[in-house]
Scaffold this motif. Structure first.
Motif, PDB file in Angstrom:
ATOM      1  N   VAL A  65       0.849  -1.199   0.000  1.00  0.00           N
ATOM      2  CA  VAL A  65       0.000   0.000   0.000  1.00  0.00           C
ATOM      3  C   VAL A  65       0.882   1.245   0.000  1.00  0.00           C
ATOM      4  O   VAL A  65       0.662   2.185  -0.778  1.00  0.00           O
ATOM      5  CB  VAL A  65      -0.960  -0.003   1.215  1.00  0.00           C
ATOM      6  N   PHE A  66       1.891   1.256   0.857  1.00  0.00           N
ATOM      7  CA  PHE A  66       2.809   2.389   0.915  1.00  0.00           C
ATOM      8  C   PHE A  66       3.496   2.600  -0.432  1.00  0.00           C
ATOM      9  O   PHE A  66       3.586   3.735  -0.936  1.00  0.00           O
ATOM     10  CB  PHE A  66       3.854   2.176   2.012  1.00  0.00           C
ATOM     11  N   GLY A  67       3.985   1.533  -1.036  1.00  0.00           N
ATOM     12  CA  GLY A  67       4.669   1.641  -2.321  1.00  0.00           C
ATOM     13  C   GLY A  67       3.761   2.139  -3.421  1.00  0.00           C
ATOM     14  O   GLY A  67       4.143   2.994  -4.226  1.00  0.00           O
ATOM     15  N   THR A  68       2.528   1.628  -3.461  1.00  0.00           N
ATOM     16  CA  THR A  68       1.578   2.064  -4.478  1.00  0.00           C
ATOM     17  C   THR A  68       1.292   3.551  -4.347  1.00  0.00           C
ATOM     18  O   THR A  68       1.354   4.305  -5.327  1.00  0.00           O
ATOM     19  CB  THR A  68       0.274   1.249  -4.380  1.00  0.00           C
ATOM     20  N   VAL A  69       0.984   3.985  -3.128  1.00  0.00           N
ATOM     21  CA  VAL A  69       0.677   5.397  -2.896  1.00  0.00           C
ATOM     22  C   VAL A  69       1.898   6.274  -3.188  1.00  0.00           C
ATOM     23  O   VAL A  69       1.785   7.313  -3.845  1.00  0.00           O
ATOM     24  CB  VAL A  69       0.171   5.608  -1.448  1.00  0.00           C
ATOM     25  N   ALA A  70       3.061   5.850  -2.733  1.00  0.00           N
ATOM     26  CA  ALA A  70       4.270   6.647  -2.938  1.00  0.00           C
ATOM     27  C   ALA A  70       4.588   6.796  -4.421  1.00  0.00           C
ATOM     28  O   ALA A  70       4.903   7.908  -4.885  1.00  0.00           O
ATOM     29  CB  ALA A  70       5.449   6.009  -2.204  1.00  0.00           C
ATOM     30  N   PHE A  71       4.490   5.716  -5.188  1.00  0.00           N
ATOM     31  CA  PHE A  71       4.803   5.808  -6.611  1.00  0.00           C
ATOM     32  C   PHE A  71       3.749   6.589  -7.382  1.00  0.00           C
ATOM     33  O   PHE A  71       4.073   7.246  -8.373  1.00  0.00           O
ATOM     34  CB  PHE A  71       5.012   4.421  -7.211  1.00  0.00           C
ATOM     35  N   VAL A  72       2.506   6.546  -6.946  1.00  0.00           N
ATOM     36  CA  VAL A  72       1.482   7.374  -7.579  1.00  0.00           C
ATOM     37  C   VAL A  72       1.780   8.851  -7.322  1.00  0.00           C
ATOM     38  O   VAL A  72       1.698   9.684  -8.231  1.00  0.00           O
ATOM     39  CB  VAL A  72       0.071   6.991  -7.077  1.00  0.00           C
ATOM     40  N   LEU A  73       2.132   9.194  -6.099  1.00  0.00           N
ATOM     41  CA  LEU A  73       2.430  10.585  -5.753  1.00  0.00           C
ATOM     42  C   LEU A  73       3.675  11.112  -6.463  1.00  0.00           C
ATOM     43  O   LEU A  73       3.747  12.290  -6.816  1.00  0.00           O
ATOM     44  CB  LEU A  73       2.589  10.732  -4.237  1.00  0.00           C
ATOM     45  N   VAL A  74       4.650  10.245  -6.682  1.00  0.00           N
ATOM     46  CA  VAL A  74       5.889  10.651  -7.346  1.00  0.00           C
ATOM     47  C   VAL A  74       5.705  10.709  -8.865  1.00  0.00           C
ATOM     48  O   VAL A  74       6.477  11.359  -9.565  1.00  0.00           O
ATOM     49  CB  VAL A  74       7.029   9.686  -6.956  1.00  0.00           C
ATOM     50  N   GLY A  75       4.662  10.053  -9.363  1.00  0.00           N
ATOM     51  CA  GLY A  75       4.407  10.071 -10.802  1.00  0.00           C
ATOM     52  C   GLY A  75       5.094   8.954 -11.562  1.00  0.00           C
ATOM     53  O   GLY A  75       5.525   9.146 -12.701  1.00  0.00           O
ATOM     54  N   ARG A  76       5.222   7.799 -10.959  1.00  0.00           N
ATOM     55  CA  ARG A  76       5.826   6.623 -11.594  1.00  0.00           C
ATOM     56  C   ARG A  76       4.747   5.554 -11.789  1.00  0.00           C
ATOM     57  O   ARG A  76       4.608   4.640 -10.965  1.00  0.00           O
ATOM     58  CB  ARG A  76       6.957   6.077 -10.737  1.00  0.00           C
ATOM     59  N   PRO A  77       3.960   5.656 -12.855  1.00  0.00           N
ATOM     60  CA  PRO A  77       2.819   4.735 -13.017  1.00  0.00           C
ATOM     61  C   PRO A  77       3.220   3.268 -13.193  1.00  0.00           C
ATOM     62  O   PRO A  77       2.478   2.376 -12.773  1.00  0.00           O
ATOM     63  CB  PRO A  77       2.101   5.262 -14.257  1.00  0.00           C
ATOM     64  N   GLY A  78       4.355   3.008 -13.803  1.00  0.00           N
ATOM     65  CA  GLY A  78       4.781   1.609 -13.979  1.00  0.00           C
ATOM     66  C   GLY A  78       5.071   0.934 -12.652  1.00  0.00           C
ATOM     67  O   GLY A  78       4.634  -0.192 -12.391  1.00  0.00           O
ATOM     68  N   TRP A  79       5.823   1.607 -11.808  1.00  0.00           N
ATOM     69  CA  TRP A  79       6.127   1.062 -10.484  1.00  0.00           C
ATOM     70  C   TRP A  79       4.877   0.999  -9.612  1.00  0.00           C
ATOM     71  O   TRP A  79       4.720   0.065  -8.812  1.00  0.00           O
ATOM     72  CB  TRP A  79       7.210   1.887  -9.797  1.00  0.00           C
ATOM     73  N   ALA A  80       4.003   1.988  -9.763  1.00  0.00           N
ATOM     74  CA  ALA A  80       2.744   1.960  -9.006  1.00  0.00           C
ATOM     75  C   ALA A  80       1.898   0.756  -9.414  1.00  0.00           C
ATOM     76  O   ALA A  80       1.300   0.085  -8.563  1.00  0.00           O
ATOM     77  CB  ALA A  80       1.969   3.259  -9.212  1.00  0.00           C
ATOM     78  N   ALA A  81       1.876   0.454 -10.711  1.00  0.00           N
ATOM     79  CA  ALA A  81       1.117  -0.716 -11.190  1.00  0.00           C
ATOM     80  C   ALA A  81       1.736  -2.008 -10.678  1.00  0.00           C
ATOM     81  O   ALA A  81       1.019  -2.948 -10.306  1.00  0.00           O
ATOM     82  CB  ALA A  81       1.060  -0.709 -12.708  1.00  0.00           C
ATOM     83  N   ALA A  82       3.069  -2.070 -10.648  1.00  0.00           N
ATOM     84  CA  ALA A  82       3.735  -3.269 -10.128  1.00  0.00           C
ATOM     85  C   ALA A  82       3.416  -3.464  -8.650  1.00  0.00           C
ATOM     86  O   ALA A  82       3.131  -4.585  -8.210  1.00  0.00           O
ATOM     87  CB  ALA A  82       5.248  -3.168 -10.342  1.00  0.00           C
ATOM     88  N   CYS A  83       3.457  -2.382  -7.885  1.00  0.00           N
ATOM     89  CA  CYS A  83       3.115  -2.485  -6.457  1.00  0.00           C
ATOM     90  C   CYS A  83       1.647  -2.855  -6.271  1.00  0.00           C
ATOM     91  O   CYS A  83       1.311  -3.620  -5.369  1.00  0.00           O
ATOM     92  CB  CYS A  83       3.422  -1.168  -5.751  1.00  0.00           C
ATOM     93  N   ALA A  84       0.781  -2.312  -7.119  1.00  0.00           N
ATOM     94  CA  ALA A  84      -0.644  -2.638  -7.019  1.00  0.00           C
ATOM     95  C   ALA A  84      -0.894  -4.111  -7.336  1.00  0.00           C
ATOM     96  O   ALA A  84      -1.719  -4.771  -6.691  1.00  0.00           O
ATOM     97  CB  ALA A  84      -1.452  -1.739  -7.942  1.00  0.00           C
ATOM     98  N   ALA A  85      -0.170  -4.648  -8.328  1.00  0.00           N
ATOM     99  CA  ALA A  85      -0.313  -6.075  -8.654  1.00  0.00           C
ATOM    100  C   ALA A  85       0.171  -6.940  -7.500  1.00  0.00           C
ATOM    101  O   ALA A  85      -0.472  -7.938  -7.133  1.00  0.00           O
ATOM    102  CB  ALA A  85       0.460  -6.398  -9.927  1.00  0.00           C
TER     103      ALA A  85
END
Length: 87
Positions: free
Chosen positions: A29-49
């Motif tokens: 959850v932390f990684g998904t939120v952090a990567f969304v806030l930083v603007g890294r959609p690929g990493w956010a998608a990986a964390c969400a998966a």
């Protein structure tokens, strides 16, 4: 005590898996939120998966814990014999 049926009657350390899944939930959850806030959609998608995988594992562990001692027996209970297909 080895019976030769260990793959069919193996037990998992469900309480350890429970806490590892909770730890994984927090970090994904932390990684998904952090990567969304930083603007890294690929990493956010990986964390969400990975978050989805951890959530499914947590659901399975909780279900098995609620099923009772067949899935989480104490140390004084010997391994179960495998089911022979007959009831």
């Amino acid at each position: 005590m080895r019976t030769g049926s260990e793959p069919a009657t193996a037990r998992s350390a469900l309480r350890a898996r429970l806490w590892l899944s909770v730890w994984g939930e927090v970090w994904t959850v932390f990684g998904t939120v952090a990567f969304v806030l930083v603007g890294r959609p690929g990493w956010a998608a990986a964390c969400a998966a990975l978050w989805l995988v951890v959530t499914v594992d947590l659901a399975v562990v909780l279900r098995r814990l609620r099923q009772g001692p067949h899935w989480q027996p104490g140390r004084d209970i010997p391994p179960y014999r495998p089911l022979d297909g007959r009831r």
